[in-house]
Scaffold this motif. Structure first.
Motif, PDB file in Angstrom:
ATOM      1  N   HIS A   1     -12.545  -3.375   5.843  1.00 30.82           N
ATOM      2  CA  HIS A   1     -11.367  -3.983   5.229  1.00 30.82           C
ATOM      3  C   HIS A   1     -10.122  -3.670   6.059  1.00 30.82           C
ATOM      4  N   VAL A   2      -9.304  -4.669   6.233  1.00 27.16           N
ATOM      5  CA  VAL A   2      -8.098  -4.566   7.064  1.00 27.16           C
ATOM      6  C   VAL A   2      -7.039  -3.745   6.340  1.00 27.16           C
ATOM      7  N   ASP A   3      -6.385  -2.830   7.074  1.00 26.64           N
ATOM      8  CA  ASP A   3      -5.311  -2.043   6.459  1.00 26.64           C
ATOM      9  C   ASP A   3      -3.978  -2.187   7.180  1.00 26.64           C
ATOM     10  N   CYS A   4      -3.957  -2.860   8.345  1.00 24.60           N
ATOM     11  CA  CYS A   4      -2.700  -2.989   9.079  1.00 24.60           C
ATOM     12  C   CYS A   4      -2.773  -4.199   9.995  1.00 24.60           C
ATOM     13  N   LEU A   5      -1.657  -4.925  10.112  1.00 24.74           N
ATOM     14  CA  LEU A   5      -1.572  -6.092  10.992  1.00 24.74           C
ATOM     15  C   LEU A   5      -0.149  -6.230  11.498  1.00 24.74           C
ATOM     16  N   VAL A   6      -0.018  -6.389  12.806  1.00 21.49           N
ATOM     17  CA  VAL A   6       1.282  -6.691  13.406  1.00 21.49           C
ATOM     18  C   VAL A   6       1.052  -7.763  14.463  1.00 21.49           C
ATOM     19  N   THR A   7       1.979  -8.710  14.562  1.00 20.33           N
ATOM     20  CA  THR A   7       1.818  -9.822  15.489  1.00 20.33           C
ATOM     21  C   THR A   7       3.040  -9.991  16.373  1.00 20.33           C
ATOM     22  N   GLY A   8       2.815 -10.655  17.496  1.00 23.89           N
ATOM     23  CA  GLY A   8       3.866 -11.196  18.336  1.00 23.89           C
ATOM     24  C   GLY A   8       3.452 -12.622  18.640  1.00 23.89           C
ATOM     25  N   PRO A   9       4.244 -13.378  19.364  1.00 25.11           N
ATOM     26  CA  PRO A   9       3.829 -14.731  19.705  1.00 25.11           C
ATOM     27  C   PRO A   9       2.467 -14.731  20.411  1.00 25.11           C
ATOM     28  N   ASN A  10       1.472 -15.366  19.799  1.00 20.84           N
ATOM     29  CA  ASN A  10       0.122 -15.517  20.357  1.00 20.84           C
ATOM     30  C   ASN A  10      -0.690 -14.230  20.385  1.00 20.84           C
ATOM     31  N   THR A  11      -0.182 -13.143  19.840  1.00 25.41           N
ATOM     32  CA  THR A  11      -0.900 -11.874  19.899  1.00 25.41           C
ATOM     33  C   THR A  11      -0.938 -11.198  18.529  1.00 25.41           C
ATOM     34  N   ALA A  12      -1.964 -10.382  18.338  1.00 23.86           N
ATOM     35  CA  ALA A  12      -2.084  -9.621  17.092  1.00 23.86           C
ATOM     36  C   ALA A  12      -2.790  -8.309  17.374  1.00 23.86           C
ATOM     37  N   THR A  13      -2.386  -7.284  16.654  1.00 27.42           N
ATOM     38  CA  THR A  13      -3.099  -6.011  16.635  1.00 27.42           C
ATOM     39  C   THR A  13      -3.362  -5.675  15.175  1.00 27.42           C
TER      40      THR A  13
ATOM     41  N   LYS B   1       0.844  -1.192   0.000  1.00 21.81           N
ATOM     42  CA  LYS B   1       0.000   0.000   0.000  1.00 21.81           C
ATOM     43  C   LYS B   1       0.887   1.253   0.000  1.00 21.81           C
ATOM     44  N   PRO B   2       1.310   1.714  -1.169  1.00 23.77           N
ATOM     45  CA  PRO B   2       2.144   2.924  -1.239  1.00 23.77           C
ATOM     46  C   PRO B   2       1.457   4.115  -0.594  1.00 23.77           C
ATOM     47  N   LEU B   3       2.259   4.940   0.081  1.00 20.89           N
ATOM     48  CA  LEU B   3       1.750   6.122   0.755  1.00 20.89           C
ATOM     49  C   LEU B   3       2.545   7.348   0.299  1.00 20.89           C
ATOM     50  N   PRO B   4       1.977   8.543   0.428  1.00 13.39           N
ATOM     51  CA  PRO B   4       2.747   9.752   0.115  1.00 13.39           C
ATOM     52  C   PRO B   4       4.016   9.805   0.961  1.00 13.39           C
ATOM     53  N   GLY B   5       5.153   9.880   0.337  1.00 15.70           N
ATOM     54  CA  GLY B   5       6.421   9.909   1.047  1.00 15.70           C
ATOM     55  C   GLY B   5       6.942   8.535   1.418  1.00 15.70           C
ATOM     56  N   ILE B   6       6.112   7.506   1.274  1.00 15.01           N
ATOM     57  CA  ILE B   6       6.544   6.123   1.553  1.00 15.01           C
ATOM     58  C   ILE B   6       6.077   5.265   0.376  1.00 15.01           C
ATOM     59  N   PRO B   7       6.740   5.405  -0.764  1.00 13.41           N
ATOM     60  CA  PRO B   7       6.269   4.707  -1.976  1.00 13.41           C
ATOM     61  C   PRO B   7       6.312   3.190  -1.860  1.00 13.41           C
ATOM     62  N   THR B   8       7.126   2.673  -0.963  1.00 14.19           N
ATOM     63  CA  THR B   8       7.203   1.216  -0.810  1.00 14.19           C
ATOM     64  C   THR B   8       6.036   0.648  -0.017  1.00 14.19           C
ATOM     65  N   GLY B   9       5.310   1.512   0.688  1.00 20.62           N
ATOM     66  CA  GLY B   9       4.353   1.009   1.654  1.00 20.62           C
ATOM     67  C   GLY B   9       5.069   0.605   2.936  1.00 20.62           C
ATOM     68  N   LEU B  10       4.376  -0.107   3.813  1.00 17.28           N
ATOM     69  CA  LEU B  10       4.915  -0.441   5.128  1.00 17.28           C
ATOM     70  C   LEU B  10       4.969  -1.957   5.361  1.00 17.28           C
ATOM     71  N   PRO B  11       5.854  -2.405   6.235  1.00 17.66           N
ATOM     72  CA  PRO B  11       5.909  -3.838   6.542  1.00 17.66           C
ATOM     73  C   PRO B  11       4.653  -4.340   7.252  1.00 17.66           C
ATOM     74  N   THR B  12       3.847  -3.422   7.794  1.00 17.16           N
ATOM     75  CA  THR B  12       2.618  -3.804   8.486  1.00 17.16           C
ATOM     76  C   THR B  12       1.387  -3.798   7.575  1.00 17.16           C
ATOM     77  N   ASP B  13       1.566  -3.514   6.295  1.00 10.87           N
ATOM     78  CA  ASP B  13       0.427  -3.536   5.370  1.00 10.87           C
ATOM     79  C   ASP B  13      -0.258  -4.902   5.423  1.00 10.87           C
ATOM     80  N   ALA B  14      -1.582  -4.894   5.295  1.00 11.92           N
ATOM     81  CA  ALA B  14      -2.338  -6.142   5.412  1.00 11.92           C
ATOM     82  C   ALA B  14      -3.617  -6.057   4.598  1.00 11.92           C
TER      83      ALA B  14
END
Length: 222
Positions: free
Chosen positions: A119-131, A84-97
């Protein structure tokens, strides 16, 4: 609608669709185990590549607010880094989902069911957890003014359930946790950025979730 009904539905609202809750309450929980307690199920992880994901559906209770309402969330979300490219961040983010979130809240006193889907736009996880966060696309008649708004969710995956769920969830519009400074119960909640949500504090009572953790990938080399 009474002021009480509006307050309950807008402040304490929660997940999936009524038809999903009814049809998915039969045999199988989100961890793939046979259940006789009305556990819910949805399709498995959307990403077959081994990335992060959170899937499943469950009902939950608010530990600080006892009532007979039915609240549930359904998640089918998978990581899609740098999509998901963003203004100033053409690569998008590692949390894109990508994926979907469904919310249902049945108010027992008013016999009213409110549903929402986004629709989901961001996901980050840790062991057994997600936001994760999702932008709401549609809300059932009489529901809160959420269309176009970002909501945040958190999940704790307590492992395969044996007769009861150890999973928990949290959500951004819980006004016990997201009041503006100096606010009251009538104050607007704070804005939600991507992947923002309180800790998963609400116990899941039926169904459950599966979190698949994966480390966030590094930004692409220029």
């Amino acid at each position: 609608m009474t002021r009480t009904a509006v307050t309950v539905l807008s402040v304490l609202a929660v997940v999936t669709t009524l038809s999903t809750t009814a049809s998915a309450s039969a045999d199988t929980d989100a961890h793939g185990s046979s259940r006789g307690d009305g556990g819910h199920v949805i399709a498995g992880p959307r990403n077959a590549s081994g990335g992060a994901s959170v899937t499943g559906s469950g009902e939950f209770v608010l530990p600080y607010y006892k009532d007979d309402d039915v609240r549930s969330f359904t998640f089918d979300a998978a990581s899609a880094p740098f999509s998901k490219p963003l203004p100033g961040i053409p690569t998008g983010l590692p949390t894109d989902a990508r994926g979907t979130v469904k919310v249902l809240h049945y108010g027992a006193d008013q016999h009213i069911t409110v549903t929402a889907e986004g629709h989901v736009d961001c996901l980050v996880t840790g062991p057994n957890t997600a936001t994760l966060t999702a932008v709401i696309d549609k809300v059932s008649p009489g529901g809160p003014d959420w269309v176009g708004k970002r909501l945040g969710f958190s999940v704790y995956d307590g492992g395969k359930d044996k007769g009861h769920s150890r999973d928990r969830v949290g959500f951004s519009w819980d006004q016990t946790m997201n009041l503006m400074p100096g606010g009251t119960t009538e104050a607007p909640e704070g804005e939600v950025g991507t992947c923002m949500a309180p800790a998963p504090n609400a116990p899941v009572t039926k169904g459950g979730y599966t979190v698949r953790h994966a480390e966030l990938p590094p930004f692409p080399t220029p």
